[in-house]
Design a protein around this motif. Structure first.
Motif, short mmCIF file in Angstrom:
data_model
loop_
_atom_site.label_atom_id
_atom_site.label_comp_id
_atom_site.label_asym_id
_atom_site.label_seq_id
_atom_site.Cartn_x
_atom_site.Cartn_y
_atom_site.Cartn_z
N UNK A 78 0.83 -1.20 0.00
CA UNK A 78 0.00 0.00 0.00
C UNK A 78 0.87 1.25 0.00
N UNK A 79 0.28 2.35 -0.48
CA UNK A 79 1.04 3.60 -0.59
C UNK A 79 0.19 4.76 -0.10
N UNK A 93 -11.35 -1.08 -3.38
CA UNK A 93 -11.66 -2.41 -2.85
C UNK A 93 -11.92 -3.40 -3.98
N UNK A 94 -12.74 -3.00 -4.97
CA UNK A 94 -13.10 -3.91 -6.06
C UNK A 94 -11.94 -4.15 -7.02
N UNK A 113 -7.74 4.17 2.01
CA UNK A 113 -7.59 3.68 0.64
C UNK A 113 -6.35 2.80 0.51
N UNK A 114 -5.27 3.20 1.21
CA UNK A 114 -4.04 2.40 1.15
C UNK A 114 -4.23 1.04 1.81
N UNK A 115 -5.17 0.95 2.76
CA UNK A 115 -5.43 -0.31 3.46
C UNK A 115 -6.52 -1.14 2.81
N UNK A 116 -7.10 -0.64 1.73
CA UNK A 116 -8.26 -1.30 1.12
C UNK A 116 -7.93 -2.73 0.67
N UNK A 120 3.29 -1.19 4.01
CA UNK A 120 2.72 0.13 3.77
C UNK A 120 3.86 1.13 3.63
N UNK A 121 3.83 1.91 2.54
CA UNK A 121 4.81 2.97 2.31
C UNK A 121 4.10 4.30 2.56
#
Length: 335
Positions: free
Chosen positions: A94-95, A118-119, A168-171, A177-178
């Motif tokens: 994730x970013x 997510x989708x 959103x980065x964790x979706x 994670x960056x």
């Protein structure tokens, strides 16, 4: 030793012509394990954000040329096709981008953007994706998450927008994670909340975290290891406590010395804030030797002629011809 989540070896990023390239990142190696926080620090223009974007090949539109190796759980990412790499972006890595307002589409609701994210990684019907989006907003501590899904980004404060970007980065439920300057332009109260949120999420989800920041106070509170960059190179890497207790590179000492000190005694003598003279050299004007030589108080003729090699000391790595020697504990206590 377990296999790191991310293992980067000799990363190189070039711009411009192949005959006269501008080298933004040069011979950079790093690694991050699950549950670990690696902080990357340095002045603006040192290559921190370029490094973050290069790790998932997000520089494709800027005519950048990448070299070296980037492995995620042992899988080489630099040779993957663009279609295959999209399966890693967001899903595994994730970013969090610097500016939350630029990272969010102003003409789409927050819910639409979260559902799309997510989708992109899970085949869920819209109703389930919407429920998952509300869960993500709740995870990042946004009140009334179901109602806020219908709001546009401008309806959120700066701190709340940053929380949406984190959501959103964790979706895709990434394991790495960056976070590129995740607290830029936020006041200290919101900054503390965002950092606490990241720390809580890291513990809950077991993520590895690469934290890019200018704030050494943030580094001291959150990082396990610290990598210091200068002019596209790694000049020092240490565990966080070792770096602040015994910085080895003159540039690291300059960064730490430039922090304002808190003084609780109003009668204490005021001292001028120390600064590092000069500026980071432009990519087109990098010297043949050490890039920090013109600003370094310990520079010699050798520094101007030959770039320093990285020397590995106990629990530390430093690239300097004349690094500071570590002090024995007795001397440090007297100082």
């Amino acid at each position: 030793m377990t296999t790191p989540l991310l293992d980067v070896r000799h990363l190189r990023v070039e711009f411009g012509s192949a005959t006269a390239p501008l080298v933004a990142v040069n011979d950079l190696s790093l690694h991050v394990h699950a549950g670990e926080t690696l902080a990357i620090v340095g002045e603006s223009g040192c290559g921190k954000s370029v490094t973050a974007l290069a790790l998932t090949r997000l520089l494709h539109g800027s005519q950048a040329r990448l070299g070296g190796s980037v492995k995620y759980r042992g899988e080489e990412l630099t040779t993957l096709s663009e279609a295959a790499l999209r399966g890693y972006r967001g899903r595994h890595i994730g970013m969090i981008f610097q500016d939350p307002m630029s990272a969010l589409n102003p003409v789409l609701t927050v819910g639409e953007q979260l559902i799309e994210a997510i989708q992109a990684h899970e085949r869920l019907p819209r109703a389930q994706a919407q429920a998952r989006a509300a869960e993500l907003l709740a995870l990042v501590r946004i009140p009334e998450p179901h109602k806020r899904l219908a709001d546009y980004p401008h309806r959120f404060s700066g701190g709340m927008r940053q929380r949406v970007v984190i959501a959103m980065a964790l979706a895709g439920r990434p394991s790495l994670l960056i976070a590129d300057e995740p607290t830029t332009a936020l006041d200290v109260t919101i900054q503390a909340q965002i950092l606490q949120l990241l720390a809580n999420l890291q513990r809950e989800l077991g993520m590895g975290l690469i934290l890019i920041t200018h704030d050494l106070g943030v580094v001291a509170e959150t990082a396990d290891r610290v990598m210091v960059m200068y002019a596209g190179r790694k000049v020092e890497e240490q565990p966080v406590h070792g770096l602040f207790a015994q910085p080895r590179h003159p540039y690291t000492q300059g960064l730490i010395g430039a922090r304002p000190a808190l003084r609780f005694n109003p009668a204490a003598t005021r001292e001028r804030l120390r600064e590092i003279p000069g500026m980071v050299p432009m990519l087109s004007q990098l010297p043949a030797g050490c890039a920090f030589a013109a600003r370094c108080p310990r520079a010699s003729a050798a520094c101007e002629q030959q770039p320093p090699a990285s020397a590995v000391a106990p629990a530390a790595l430093v690239a300097c011809h004349h690094p500071y020697a570590p002090q024995p504990l007795a001397q440090r206590a007297q100082a």
